[in-house]
Scaffold this motif. Structure first.
Motif, PDB file in Angstrom:
ATOM      1  N   LYS A 130       0.843  -1.190   0.000  1.00 14.54           N
ATOM      2  CA  LYS A 130       0.000   0.000   0.000  1.00 14.54           C
ATOM      3  C   LYS A 130       0.880   1.243   0.000  1.00 14.54           C
ATOM      4  CE  LYS A 130      -4.035  -2.149   0.630  1.00 14.54           C
ATOM      5  NZ  LYS A 130      -5.188  -2.066  -0.304  1.00 14.54           N
ATOM      6  N   VAL A 149      -2.681   8.701   5.688  1.00 16.77           N
ATOM      7  CA  VAL A 149      -3.683   7.867   5.040  1.00 16.77           C
ATOM      8  C   VAL A 149      -2.964   6.702   4.364  1.00 16.77           C
ATOM      9  CG1 VAL A 149      -5.313   9.752   4.662  1.00 16.77           C
ATOM     10  CG2 VAL A 149      -3.644   9.194   2.878  1.00 16.77           C
ATOM     11  N   GLU A 150      -3.667   5.593   4.265  1.00 14.22           N
ATOM     12  CA  GLU A 150      -3.218   4.453   3.475  1.00 14.22           C
ATOM     13  C   GLU A 150      -4.029   4.454   2.186  1.00 14.22           C
ATOM     14  OE1 GLU A 150      -2.733  -0.024   4.876  1.00 14.22           O
ATOM     15  OE2 GLU A 150      -4.776   0.370   4.142  1.00 14.22           O
ATOM     16  N   ALA A 151      -3.335   4.279   1.056  1.00 17.10           N
ATOM     17  CA  ALA A 151      -4.011   4.356  -0.241  1.00 17.10           C
ATOM     18  C   ALA A 151      -3.653   3.145  -1.098  1.00 17.10           C
ATOM     19  CB  ALA A 151      -3.634   5.642  -0.968  1.00 17.10           C
ATOM     20  N   ASP A 152      -4.591   2.775  -1.964  1.00 21.86           N
ATOM     21  CA  ASP A 152      -4.399   1.688  -2.913  1.00 21.86           C
ATOM     22  C   ASP A 152      -3.491   2.187  -4.034  1.00 21.86           C
ATOM     23  OD1 ASP A 152      -4.630  -0.190  -4.992  1.00 21.86           O
ATOM     24  OD2 ASP A 152      -6.692  -0.679  -4.483  1.00 21.86           O
ATOM     25  N   THR A 165      -5.165   2.611  -7.601  1.00 28.40           N
ATOM     26  CA  THR A 165      -6.167   3.638  -7.879  1.00 28.40           C
ATOM     27  C   THR A 165      -5.928   4.947  -7.134  1.00 28.40           C
ATOM     28  OG1 THR A 165      -7.587   2.903  -6.059  1.00 28.40           O
ATOM     29  CG2 THR A 165      -7.888   1.831  -8.211  1.00 28.40           C
ATOM     30  N   GLN A 209      -7.060   5.389  -4.197  1.00 26.33           N
ATOM     31  CA  GLN A 209      -8.177   5.554  -3.269  1.00 26.33           C
ATOM     32  C   GLN A 209      -7.757   5.225  -1.841  1.00 26.33           C
ATOM     33  OE1 GLN A 209     -11.144   6.946  -4.335  1.00 26.33           O
ATOM     34  NE2 GLN A 209      -9.800   7.207  -6.118  1.00 26.33           N
ATOM     35  N   ILE A 210      -8.238   6.044  -0.900  1.00 28.83           N
ATOM     36  CA  ILE A 210      -7.879   5.890   0.505  1.00 28.83           C
ATOM     37  C   ILE A 210      -8.562   4.667   1.090  1.00 28.83           C
ATOM     38  CG2 ILE A 210      -8.071   6.930   2.800  1.00 28.83           C
ATOM     39  CD1 ILE A 210      -7.819   9.671   1.401  1.00 28.83           C
ATOM     40  N   THR A 211      -7.784   3.817   1.767  1.00 32.96           N
ATOM     41  CA  THR A 211      -8.317   2.605   2.389  1.00 32.96           C
ATOM     42  C   THR A 211      -8.284   2.658   3.915  1.00 32.96           C
ATOM     43  OG1 THR A 211      -6.130   1.578   2.166  1.00 32.96           O
ATOM     44  CG2 THR A 211      -7.722   1.157   0.409  1.00 32.96           C
ATOM     45  N   ARG A 212      -7.508   3.567   4.485  1.00 31.27           N
ATOM     46  CA  ARG A 212      -7.407   3.651   5.941  1.00 31.27           C
ATOM     47  C   ARG A 212      -6.876   5.018   6.327  1.00 31.27           C
ATOM     48  NH1 ARG A 212      -4.157  -0.924   9.393  1.00 31.27           N
ATOM     49  NH2 ARG A 212      -3.146  -1.141   7.351  1.00 31.27           N
ATOM     50  N   ARG A 213      -7.232   5.486   7.532  1.00 33.84           N
ATOM     51  CA  ARG A 213      -6.719   6.741   8.070  1.00 33.84           C
ATOM     52  C   ARG A 213      -6.195   6.509   9.483  1.00 33.84           C
ATOM     53  NH1 ARG A 213      -8.634  11.301   5.213  1.00 33.84           N
ATOM     54  NH2 ARG A 213     -10.263  10.782   3.680  1.00 33.84           N
TER      55      ARG A 213
END
Length: 334
Positions: free
Chosen positions: A201, A213-216, A219, A221-225
């Motif tokens: 990630k 933030v954790e992002a894919d 894409t 897109q944010i997956t976790r904060r």
């Protein structure tokens, strides 16, 4: 700051908190040069050289205007220190800090080699460029104009993609270095900064939202904060991957995070605006204090720290003790 492509997916159980915070590098080798820290003082165009044993500044090296970050050449023979406003890369012997001249290059702010060592990628923050250079010749291969204030960067382990935070565009950008095209650009948060590939990630510091933030990476897109502290600026992975450190520059704290859950395990209060860090073989954390004209040397077990006066606005920091470690040396993996 080491081994950019640590295989974190192979980690089993994380170390116990005390073990994680005490993690150290291999001991110094016999006959190794004296341990030195090089501190890039962005506010006065100098590099302070510190004897890490005595904790004294032993030399002050002149730059042109604004030294900020560093990159070690793949053969480990040269340390590049970027001077963004001076449009130059200064070259040093990474073991002795001896100056080896400088070369002209447009607005080098943040820079890093791809894991396959094919390219040197440079964020030109003032000019709003991301420049891709041939790592051998330093000839410009491609210039991208993908947002405002390109700040920090990292890569996918296969060197196919680079990821860049755009501080004034509030976006994260992915570049395809195989086709030399922009792959995507997405809103990521207010004033993004540090970027780190971690466990498949992307982790991005969001200064204006006081956390990461954790992002894919496919894409954006944010997956976790995860909240860390005010002005979360940069993120670093410790040797062996047991701890993630986030420097919260405005709030003057350093957060130690679990590398799997991303939960904050401990906060260290360090006045002066902690910015970039390095971890010495004894486990002490060397921290550039951006607003305090000093470097802090933190014991992560006790939380106690000493400070060493340096120049104005200390920014990047390189420890020559990193040269004891195998593999690729980078500014985000300690």
């Amino acid at each position: 700051m080491i081994t950019r492509r640590t295989a974190l997916s192979l980690l089993s159980l994380p170390l116990l908190p005390a073990q994680a915070l005490a993690e150290t590098s291999p001991p110094a080798q016999a006959g190794a040069p004296p341990p030195l820290a090089m501190v890039m003082n962005s506010g006065e165009a100098t590099v302070s050289v510190i004897d890490m044993t005595s904790k004294q500044v032993i030399n002050t090296l002149p730059m042109l205007r604004e030294p900020s970050h560093w990159a070690l050449t793949p053969d480990r023979k040269k340390l590049y220190v970027s001077d963004a406003s001076g449009n130059a890369l200064f070259i040093f012997d990474p073991l002795t800090a001896a100056p080896l001249g400088h070369i002209r290059i447009a607005d080098p702010y943040q820079l890093a080699y791809t894991p396959d060592q094919k390219y040197l990628v440079v964020n030109a923050l003032r000019l709003d460029y991301v420049d891709v250079y041939d790592s051998t010749t330093l000839q410009l291969v491609k210039r991208f104009k993908s947002g405002k204030f390109p700040s920090h960067l990292d890569f996918s382990p296969d060197s196919r993609f680079s990821f860049h935070s755009m501080q004034k565009s509030n976006t994260l950008v992915c570049l395809d270095l195989a086709s030399m095209t922009e792959r995507w650009s997405v809103p990521i948060g207010k004033t993004p900064a540090g970027v780190l590939w971690h466990n498949g990630k992307l982790l991005v510091c969001i200064m204006g939202e006081n956390g990461i933030v954790e992002a894919d990476p496919l894409t954006g897109q944010i997956t976790r904060r995860q909240a860390t502290g005010e002005g979360a600026h940069n993120i670093f992975l410790s040797p062996g991957g047991s701890t993630l450190y986030v420097s919260n520059r405005v709030g003057s704290t350093l957060s130690a995070l679990d590398p799997l859950s991303l939960e904050v395990k401990r906060d260290y209060r360090i006045p002066g605006g902690p910015d970039d860090i390095g971890i010495a073989p004894d486990g002490k954390i060397w921290i550039a204090l951006r607003f305090n004209e000093a470097v802090a040397v933190l014991d992560p077990l006790t939380g106690a720290f000493d400070t060493i006066p340096v120049g104005r606005s200390p920014h990047g920091i390189f420890l020559n003790t990193e040269m004891q470690k195998p593999g690729e040396l980078t500014a985000e993996r300690l």
